[in-house]
Design an enzyme around this catalytic site. Structure first.
Site, PDB file in Angstrom:
ATOM      1  N   LYS A  32     -34.431  -9.648  31.891  1.00 57.71           N
ATOM      2  CA  LYS A  32     -35.602 -10.181  32.606  1.00 57.71           C
ATOM      3  C   LYS A  32     -35.256 -11.515  33.281  1.00 57.71           C
ATOM      4  CE  LYS A  32     -38.855  -8.040  29.379  1.00 57.71           C
ATOM      5  NZ  LYS A  32     -40.007  -8.324  28.485  1.00 57.71           N
ATOM      6  N   TYR A  92     -45.418  -1.266  33.900  1.00 48.57           N
ATOM      7  CA  TYR A  92     -46.249  -1.788  32.808  1.00 48.57           C
ATOM      8  C   TYR A  92     -47.682  -1.266  32.852  1.00 48.57           C
ATOM      9  CZ  TYR A  92     -42.637  -5.139  31.287  1.00 48.57           C
ATOM     10  OH  TYR A  92     -41.497  -5.725  30.778  1.00 48.57           O
ATOM     11  N   ASN A 151     -38.924 -13.017  26.530  1.00 51.11           N
ATOM     12  CA  ASN A 151     -38.099 -12.352  25.512  1.00 51.11           C
ATOM     13  C   ASN A 151     -36.847 -11.653  26.071  1.00 51.11           C
ATOM     14  OD1 ASN A 151     -39.434 -10.215  26.642  1.00 51.11           O
ATOM     15  ND2 ASN A 151     -40.489  -9.573  24.769  1.00 51.11           N
ATOM     16  N   HIS A 153     -35.647  -5.971  28.396  1.00 55.53           N
ATOM     17  CA  HIS A 153     -36.495  -4.786  28.248  1.00 55.53           C
ATOM     18  C   HIS A 153     -35.620  -3.605  27.861  1.00 55.53           C
ATOM     19  CE1 HIS A 153     -39.262  -1.491  29.158  1.00 55.53           C
ATOM     20  NE2 HIS A 153     -38.213  -0.912  29.744  1.00 55.53           N
ATOM     21  N   GLU A 211     -38.799   5.688  33.479  1.00 52.64           N
ATOM     22  CA  GLU A 211     -38.418   4.345  33.930  1.00 52.64           C
ATOM     23  C   GLU A 211     -37.139   4.376  34.779  1.00 52.64           C
ATOM     24  OE1 GLU A 211     -40.542   1.715  30.402  1.00 52.64           O
ATOM     25  OE2 GLU A 211     -38.367   1.841  30.421  1.00 52.64           O
TER      26      GLU A 211
END
Ligand code: IDP
Ligand code: MG
Length: 181
Positions: free
Chosen positions: A40, A80, A143, A146, A157
């Site tokens: 990310k 998402y 975080n 992914h 995805e």
């Protein structure tokens, strides 16, 4: 339990065929299962790309897709969509579109499940030491990485983030040292 294992196996074998691959391995071994892993924007900014790639390589997984992308908001909304109702959703989309992301497709036996274990709990404060989030992050909204959470979701995805032509099929000369094939 047995049924769940069987349906995972069927989904994994189907994902091989969907990726244009013959499922290698026998019995419960499906070594062409694929998953989407993405470093990310915070992970890219913090120069964690190399460390994260190294963990997957060292584990024994095979890289079949890799690109640095500024992800369009429409793709992030689709990615998402299950979190649309959450209060943090607008901030999540803003953050994920705030800078480049390194998107990858990794392949290997049980790669979806193993990747989730390697990545660790969503909240880094609950992520175990040894996991990426447990070693490298502190805040749930930053975080670093992914990873797809099921074989079916991984297929969706990968199709959302990658064009089929961006995935490279290559023969790994270490296969017989990683798998009993
Ligand atoms: P996952 O990334 O571990 O699969 P999800 O529940 O799918 O976790 O959430 C997607 C992402 O949304 C998380 O990785 C995190 O960046 C963000 N997120 C999840 N829960 C929260 C929260 O409570 N506050 C802020 N951000 C969150
Ligand atoms: Mg998730």
């Amino acid at each position: 339990m047995l049924l769940r294992g069987l349906s995972r196996l069927v989904a994994a074998r189907r994902s091989c065929w969907a990726a244009g691959r013959r499922p290698l391995g026998s019995g419960s071994q499906v070594i062409c299962e694929q998953t989407l892993v993405a470093v990310k924007p915070d992970g890219v900014q913090r120069r964690l790309v190399g460390e994260i790639i190294q963990r997957f390589e060292k584990r024994g997984f095979q890289l079949v897709g890799l690109k640095l992308v500024q992800v369009p908001r429409e793709v992030l909304s689709a990615h998402y969509h299950d979190l649309e109702e959450k209060t943090f959703y607008p901030a999540l989309i803003d953050y994920m579109s705030s800078g480049p992301i390194v998107a990858m497709v990794w392949e290997g036996q049980d790669v979806v499940k193993v990747s989730r274990t390697m990545v660790g709990a969503t909240s880094p404060t609950q992520a175990l030491p040894g996991t990426i989030r447990g070693d490298l992050c502190v805040d749930i909204s930053r975080n670093a990485v992914h990873a797809s959470d099921s074989v079916e979701v991984a297929q969706k995805e990968i199709a959302l983030w990658f064009h089929h032509s961006e995935l490279v099929q290559w023969k790994c000369c270490a296969h017989s040292n990683i798998y009993n094939v």
